[in-house]
Design a protein around this motif. Structure first.
Motif, PDB file in Angstrom:
ATOM      1  N   SER A  30      42.158  38.872  -1.949  1.00 32.38           N
ATOM      2  CA  SER A  30      41.674  37.665  -1.720  1.00 32.38           C
ATOM      3  C   SER A  30      42.123  36.507  -2.844  1.00 32.38           C
ATOM      4  O   SER A  30      42.329  35.337  -2.722  1.00 32.38           O
ATOM      5  N   SER A  31      42.203  37.083  -3.893  1.00 34.53           N
ATOM      6  CA  SER A  31      42.622  36.203  -5.020  1.00 34.53           C
ATOM      7  C   SER A  31      44.026  35.819  -4.773  1.00 34.53           C
ATOM      8  O   SER A  31      44.370  34.637  -5.186  1.00 34.53           O
ATOM      9  N   VAL A  32      44.965  36.921  -4.452  1.00 32.31           N
ATOM     10  CA  VAL A  32      46.309  36.399  -4.369  1.00 32.31           C
ATOM     11  C   VAL A  32      46.213  35.388  -3.063  1.00 32.31           C
ATOM     12  O   VAL A  32      47.142  34.213  -3.413  1.00 32.31           O
ATOM     13  N   THR A  33      45.592  35.529  -2.020  1.00 29.62           N
ATOM     14  CA  THR A  33      45.686  34.572  -1.192  1.00 29.62           C
ATOM     15  C   THR A  33      45.136  33.175  -1.560  1.00 29.62           C
ATOM     16  O   THR A  33      45.633  32.140  -1.093  1.00 29.62           O
ATOM     17  N   GLY A  34      44.081  33.165  -2.244  1.00 33.03           N
ATOM     18  CA  GLY A  34      43.535  31.937  -2.650  1.00 33.03           C
ATOM     19  C   GLY A  34      44.487  31.225  -3.697  1.00 33.03           C
ATOM     20  O   GLY A  34      44.590  30.059  -3.717  1.00 33.03           O
ATOM     21  N   GLN A  35      45.394  31.954  -4.513  1.00 28.53           N
ATOM     22  CA  GLN A  35      46.259  31.432  -5.541  1.00 28.53           C
ATOM     23  C   GLN A  35      47.510  30.694  -4.597  1.00 28.53           C
ATOM     24  O   GLN A  35      47.877  29.565  -5.055  1.00 28.53           O
ATOM     25  N   ILE A  36      47.846  31.435  -3.699  1.00 25.87           N
ATOM     26  CA  ILE A  36      49.036  30.928  -2.831  1.00 25.87           C
ATOM     27  C   ILE A  36      48.338  29.638  -2.209  1.00 25.87           C
ATOM     28  O   ILE A  36      49.179  28.493  -2.048  1.00 25.87           O
ATOM     29  N   ARG A  37      47.387  29.594  -1.616  1.00 30.21           N
ATOM     30  CA  ARG A  37      46.778  28.404  -0.931  1.00 30.21           C
ATOM     31  C   ARG A  37      46.626  27.362  -1.971  1.00 30.21           C
ATOM     32  O   ARG A  37      46.985  26.128  -1.703  1.00 30.21           O
ATOM     33  N   ALA A  38      46.066  27.907  -3.245  1.00 27.97           N
ATOM     34  CA  ALA A  38      45.996  26.629  -4.272  1.00 27.97           C
ATOM     35  C   ALA A  38      47.352  26.013  -4.454  1.00 27.97           C
ATOM     36  O   ALA A  38      47.438  24.633  -4.883  1.00 27.97           O
ATOM     37  N   LEU A  39      48.328  26.881  -4.698  1.00 29.47           N
ATOM     38  CA  LEU A  39      49.589  26.188  -5.044  1.00 29.47           C
ATOM     39  C   LEU A  39      49.896  25.475  -3.928  1.00 29.47           C
ATOM     40  O   LEU A  39      50.693  24.148  -4.048  1.00 29.47           O
ATOM     41  N   GLU A  40      49.869  25.827  -2.799  1.00 34.80           N
ATOM     42  CA  GLU A  40      50.449  25.189  -1.651  1.00 34.80           C
ATOM     43  C   GLU A  40      49.825  23.649  -1.465  1.00 34.80           C
ATOM     44  O   GLU A  40      50.465  22.673  -0.960  1.00 34.80           O
ATOM     45  N   SER A  41      48.331  23.720  -1.733  1.00 35.18           N
ATOM     46  CA  SER A  41      48.034  22.300  -1.778  1.00 35.18           C
ATOM     47  C   SER A  41      48.182  21.565  -2.784  1.00 35.18           C
ATOM     48  O   SER A  41      48.278  20.436  -2.510  1.00 35.18           O
ATOM     49  N   SER A  42      48.483  21.940  -4.062  1.00 37.77           N
ATOM     50  CA  SER A  42      48.959  21.122  -4.943  1.00 37.77           C
ATOM     51  C   SER A  42      50.425  20.669  -4.623  1.00 37.77           C
ATOM     52  O   SER A  42      50.418  19.235  -5.018  1.00 37.77           O
ATOM     53  N   LEU A  43      51.213  21.595  -4.058  1.00 37.70           N
ATOM     54  CA  LEU A  43      52.225  20.889  -3.502  1.00 37.70           C
ATOM     55  C   LEU A  43      52.464  19.944  -2.391  1.00 37.70           C
ATOM     56  O   LEU A  43      53.471  19.430  -1.932  1.00 37.70           O
ATOM     57  N   GLY A  44      51.519  20.285  -1.504  1.00 38.06           N
ATOM     58  CA  GLY A  44      51.394  19.602  -0.371  1.00 38.06           C
ATOM     59  C   GLY A  44      52.362  20.151   0.790  1.00 38.06           C
ATOM     60  O   GLY A  44      52.752  19.390   1.851  1.00 38.06           O
ATOM     61  N   VAL A  45      52.936  21.293   0.566  1.00 39.15           N
ATOM     62  CA  VAL A  45      53.718  22.164   1.559  1.00 39.15           C
ATOM     63  C   VAL A  45      53.383  23.783   1.872  1.00 39.15           C
ATOM     64  O   VAL A  45      52.473  23.933   0.828  1.00 39.15           O
ATOM     65  N   GLU A  46      53.613  24.206   2.928  1.00 41.80           N
ATOM     66  CA  GLU A  46      53.448  25.453   3.274  1.00 41.80           C
ATOM     67  C   GLU A  46      54.642  26.359   2.707  1.00 41.80           C
ATOM     68  O   GLU A  46      55.916  25.945   2.839  1.00 41.80           O
ATOM     69  N   LEU A  47      54.379  27.305   1.651  1.00 40.31           N
ATOM     70  CA  LEU A  47      55.419  28.256   1.068  1.00 40.31           C
ATOM     71  C   LEU A  47      55.698  29.522   1.742  1.00 40.31           C
ATOM     72  O   LEU A  47      56.846  30.023   1.777  1.00 40.31           O
ATOM     73  N   PHE A  48      54.879  29.747   2.905  1.00 40.58           N
ATOM     74  CA  PHE A  48      54.929  31.011   3.666  1.00 40.58           C
ATOM     75  C   PHE A  48      54.618  30.964   5.305  1.00 40.58           C
ATOM     76  O   PHE A  48      53.745  30.185   5.441  1.00 40.58           O
ATOM     77  N   ASP A  49      55.344  31.360   5.816  1.00 41.07           N
ATOM     78  CA  ASP A  49      55.094  31.479   7.453  1.00 41.07           C
ATOM     79  C   ASP A  49      54.264  32.885   7.712  1.00 41.07           C
ATOM     80  O   ASP A  49      54.841  33.752   7.086  1.00 41.07           O
ATOM     81  N   ARG A  50      53.219  32.608   8.024  1.00 37.91           N
ATOM     82  CA  ARG A  50      52.242  33.983   8.643  1.00 37.91           C
ATOM     83  C   ARG A  50      52.815  34.144   9.728  1.00 37.91           C
ATOM     84  O   ARG A  50      52.485  33.625  11.011  1.00 37.91           O
ATOM     85  N   LEU A  51      53.463  35.582   9.994  1.00 35.23           N
ATOM     86  CA  LEU A  51      53.597  36.065  11.303  1.00 35.23           C
ATOM     87  C   LEU A  51      52.951  37.326  11.787  1.00 35.23           C
ATOM     88  O   LEU A  51      53.276  38.445  11.519  1.00 35.23           O
ATOM     89  N   GLY A  52      51.677  37.044  12.017  1.00 35.17           N
ATOM     90  CA  GLY A  52      50.946  38.162  12.149  1.00 35.17           C
ATOM     91  C   GLY A  52      50.850  39.043  10.764  1.00 35.17           C
ATOM     92  O   GLY A  52      50.327  38.309  10.023  1.00 35.17           O
TER      93      GLY A  52
END
Length: 296
Positions: A30-52
């Motif tokens: 959950s920490s990893v997921t939260g950190q990636i979301r925080a980075l995406e939010s700060s940059l205003g872009v999605e960094l990963f495509d979630r495919l299942g």
């Protein structure tokens, strides 16, 4: 952009798994997921495509990755310049190959296990192009190469030893005990590890210059040796990998000398300042691996 977020992003981008990245970073998933979301939010872009259950980098993620690796390396370099511990420590990701891991590296691995337990060696088995690419991308810190060439674009190398090769067959083979020319080998059953291994590729090149050469592939050195000892054909392998079989007589060496020379090398990315534990690894690899092989 916070450095810790970039570290997490780089790890997820390298292993392409939130679960594995969390394990390697000692975080909750959950920490990893939260950190990636925080980075995406700060940059205003999605960094990963979630495919299942799978993920992959978006175009934005692909563009960010080399910069993230540069920033992380600069931060590590700055820290090592300011504060280098008396006892080297840290993780070193090492690209290696079966022949070296099994037959050349045990003394080096034992040395670090007993003398420098703070250095964690993460071995990754790849060969040739894969190892060089991983070094250039920063996925590996250092990597072992066994190749004819010693100059590689984007990499610095230290030659550790000349790596003798032996053409071997089962006792009683028709070519045993006689002088062997390259032309004599073309019509013989040939056994080999996978393509991409330098000595196999160079051997194949020599034979194909004289005619068709078909190899039966066994994947691993151990399987290839067993097939040769069973009389299925002949194989060119690093001498160190067949020394025991030659000594006990389950294999014999044929009188053919390769027209090329391989050298075992340790490589790292050009311009990268190696931290203390990586420099120690290079120093001990030069000492221990060179003692085993022929100096080049």
């Amino acid at each position: 952009m916070e450095l810790r977020l970039l570290v997490t992003f780089e790890k997820v981008a390298t292993v392409l798994s939130f679960t594995r990245a969390a394990a390697e970073l000692s975080y909750a998933q959950s920490s990893v997921t939260g950190q990636i979301r925080a980075l995406e939010s700060s940059l205003g872009v999605e960094l990963f495509d979630r495919l299942g259950s799978r993920i992959r980098l978006t175009d934005a993620g692909e563009r960010l990755l080399p910069y993230a690796r540069q920033i992380i390396e600069l931060a590590q370099e700055a820290r090592s310049v300011v504060v280098e511990p008396e006892e080297p420590s840290g993780t070193l990701t090492v690209g290696t190959m079966e022949s070296l891991t099994s037959y050349r590296l045990p003394p080096l691995l034992e040395y670090f296990h007993h003398r420098h337990p703070g250095v964690r060696l993460a071995l990754r088995t790849t060969i040739g192009d894969e190892t060089r690419q991983a070094l250039r991308q920063g996925t590996y810190d250092v990597g072992f190469l066994m190749e004819e060439e010693t100059g590689h674009p984007g990499l610095e190398t230290a030659v550790l030893a000349v790596e003798p090769l032996a053409l071997v067959a089962a006792p009683g083979h028709p070519l045993a005990g006689v002088a062997v020319a390259t032309a004599d080998l073309v019509a013989q059953p040939l056994l080999a590890t996978e393509p991409g291994c330098a000595y196999r590729d160079l051997f194949e090149r020599e034979l194909k210059a004289l005619g068709e050469a078909d190899f039966m592939e066994f994947g691993t050195i151990e399987a290839t040796k067993r097939a040769a000892a069973a009389g299925l054909g002949i194989s060119l392998l690093p001498e160190v990998t067949v020394a025991a079989e030659l000594a006990e007589g389950s294999l014999v060496r044929l009188a053919w000398e390769p027209p090329f020379t391989l050298r075992t090398q340790l490589a790292w990315r050009s311009g990268k300042r190696l931290p203390a534990h990586a420099r120690l690894f290079l120093e001990q690899a030069r000492r221990l691996v060179s003692e085993q092989g022929g100096r080049g």
